[in-house]
Design an enzyme around this catalytic site. Structure first.
Site, PDB file in Angstrom:
ATOM      1  N   ASN A  73      44.233  48.846  42.556  1.00  0.00           N
ATOM      2  CA  ASN A  73      45.645  49.192  42.847  1.00  0.00           C
ATOM      3  C   ASN A  73      46.614  48.126  42.326  1.00  0.00           C
ATOM      4  O   ASN A  73      47.669  47.892  42.903  1.00  0.00           O
ATOM      5  CB  ASN A  73      45.854  49.453  44.344  1.00  0.00           C
ATOM      6  CG  ASN A  73      47.182  50.121  44.707  1.00  0.00           C
ATOM      7  OD1 ASN A  73      47.717  49.918  45.784  1.00  0.00           O
ATOM      8  ND2 ASN A  73      47.731  50.914  43.813  1.00  0.00           N
ATOM      9  N   CYS A 123      46.586  47.732  38.482  1.00  0.00           N
ATOM     10  CA  CYS A 123      46.792  48.058  37.059  1.00  0.00           C
ATOM     11  C   CYS A 123      47.127  49.536  36.848  1.00  0.00           C
ATOM     12  O   CYS A 123      48.260  49.882  36.517  1.00  0.00           O
ATOM     13  CB  CYS A 123      45.553  47.703  36.233  1.00  0.00           C
ATOM     14  SG  CYS A 123      45.151  45.941  36.228  1.00  0.00           S
ATOM     15  N   ARG A 124      46.154  50.427  37.036  1.00  0.00           N
ATOM     16  CA  ARG A 124      46.337  51.836  36.646  1.00  0.00           C
ATOM     17  C   ARG A 124      47.102  52.659  37.669  1.00  0.00           C
ATOM     18  O   ARG A 124      48.076  53.344  37.313  1.00  0.00           O
ATOM     19  CB  ARG A 124      44.962  52.481  36.377  1.00  0.00           C
ATOM     20  CG  ARG A 124      44.264  51.925  35.158  1.00  0.00           C
ATOM     21  CD  ARG A 124      42.804  52.313  35.130  1.00  0.00           C
ATOM     22  NE  ARG A 124      42.050  51.674  36.210  1.00  0.00           N
ATOM     23  CZ  ARG A 124      40.777  51.883  36.475  1.00  0.00           C
ATOM     24  NH1 ARG A 124      40.103  52.768  35.759  1.00  0.00           N
ATOM     25  NH2 ARG A 124      40.163  51.244  37.442  1.00  0.00           N
ATOM     26  N   SER A 125      46.676  52.642  38.936  1.00  0.00           N
ATOM     27  CA  SER A 125      47.343  53.529  39.899  1.00  0.00           C
ATOM     28  C   SER A 125      48.807  53.142  40.180  1.00  0.00           C
ATOM     29  O   SER A 125      49.623  54.036  40.425  1.00  0.00           O
ATOM     30  CB  SER A 125      46.531  53.686  41.195  1.00  0.00           C
ATOM     31  OG  SER A 125      46.318  52.457  41.841  1.00  0.00           O
ATOM     32  N   CYS A 154      42.836  53.850  42.157  1.00  0.00           N
ATOM     33  CA  CYS A 154      41.950  53.166  41.210  1.00  0.00           C
ATOM     34  C   CYS A 154      41.183  52.088  41.976  1.00  0.00           C
ATOM     35  O   CYS A 154      41.210  52.062  43.210  1.00  0.00           O
ATOM     36  CB  CYS A 154      42.730  52.602  40.021  1.00  0.00           C
ATOM     37  SG  CYS A 154      43.954  51.342  40.444  1.00  0.00           S
TER      38      CYS A 154
END
Ligand code: 4NP
Length: 168
Positions: free
Chosen positions: A18, A20-22, A15
């Site tokens: 690196n 939050c989402r990934s 993302c």
């Protein structure tokens, strides 16, 4: 350097930051792999450098913990050119990340490259082509939504890479 091979494929989730989402995708994948016996290498990285060395956002740590997944030990890193040679599958959280990955890989054919590039929600029924929205500037419910989307996609991600890489 090779991490993945036909028996132990390697997947990288990417993302923007690196944090939050990934990291959630990495945590969910590791958790599901441990439960199912999937054997391979799982990692995550950022296209940007802002948060390198930092732990995941506290809101990501909290939503993962609600699902009994501990991501607190992760540290953000930036994607490198070598990742295209190391990983079998590099999965972008949104279409903008995917475009950045395509640009970074470039059009020149590096013969060491092995990675297929993909969009995470192409693995989730009914969400093809969609983004996992960036929750950074929003509230806690955005992180719950991200976890939900990631969880829907993950079984097909692990299935795809174990079956396709056996055909190499
Ligand atoms: P991520 O979220 O890409 O899911 O880690 C973001 C984290 C930080 C920033 C943007 C997105 N930022 O602009 O610092």
């Amino acid at each position: 350097m090779t991490i993945g091979d036909s028996k132990r494929p390697a997947i990288l989730f990417v993302c923007l930051g690196n944090i939050c989402r990934s990291p959630l995708a990495e945590g969910a994948a590791r958790h599901m792999a441990a439960q199912s016996g999937w054997q391979g290498h799982i990692d995550s990285a950022a296209t940007g450098a802002w948060h390198v060395g930092n732990p995941p956002d506290p809101r990501s740590i909290a939503i993962a913990a609600e699902h009994r997944v501990d991501i607190s030990g992760q540290k953000a890193r930036q994607l490198t050119r070598d990742d295209f040679a190391i990983f079998d599958l590099i999965i972008a959280m949104d279409n903008s990340n995917l475009q950045n990955l395509e640009k970074l890989r470039g059009s020149g054919n590096n013969h060491n490259d092995r990675a297929k590039l993909a969009l995470l929600l192409d693995f989730a029924l009914g969400h093809k082509g969609q983004d996992v929205p960036d929750p950074y500037y929003g509230g806690d419910d955005g992180f719950a939504h991200v976890w939900d989307l990631i969880s829907r996609a993950m079984p097909a991600v692990l299935d795809s890479v174990s079956s396709s890489s056996n055909c190499d």
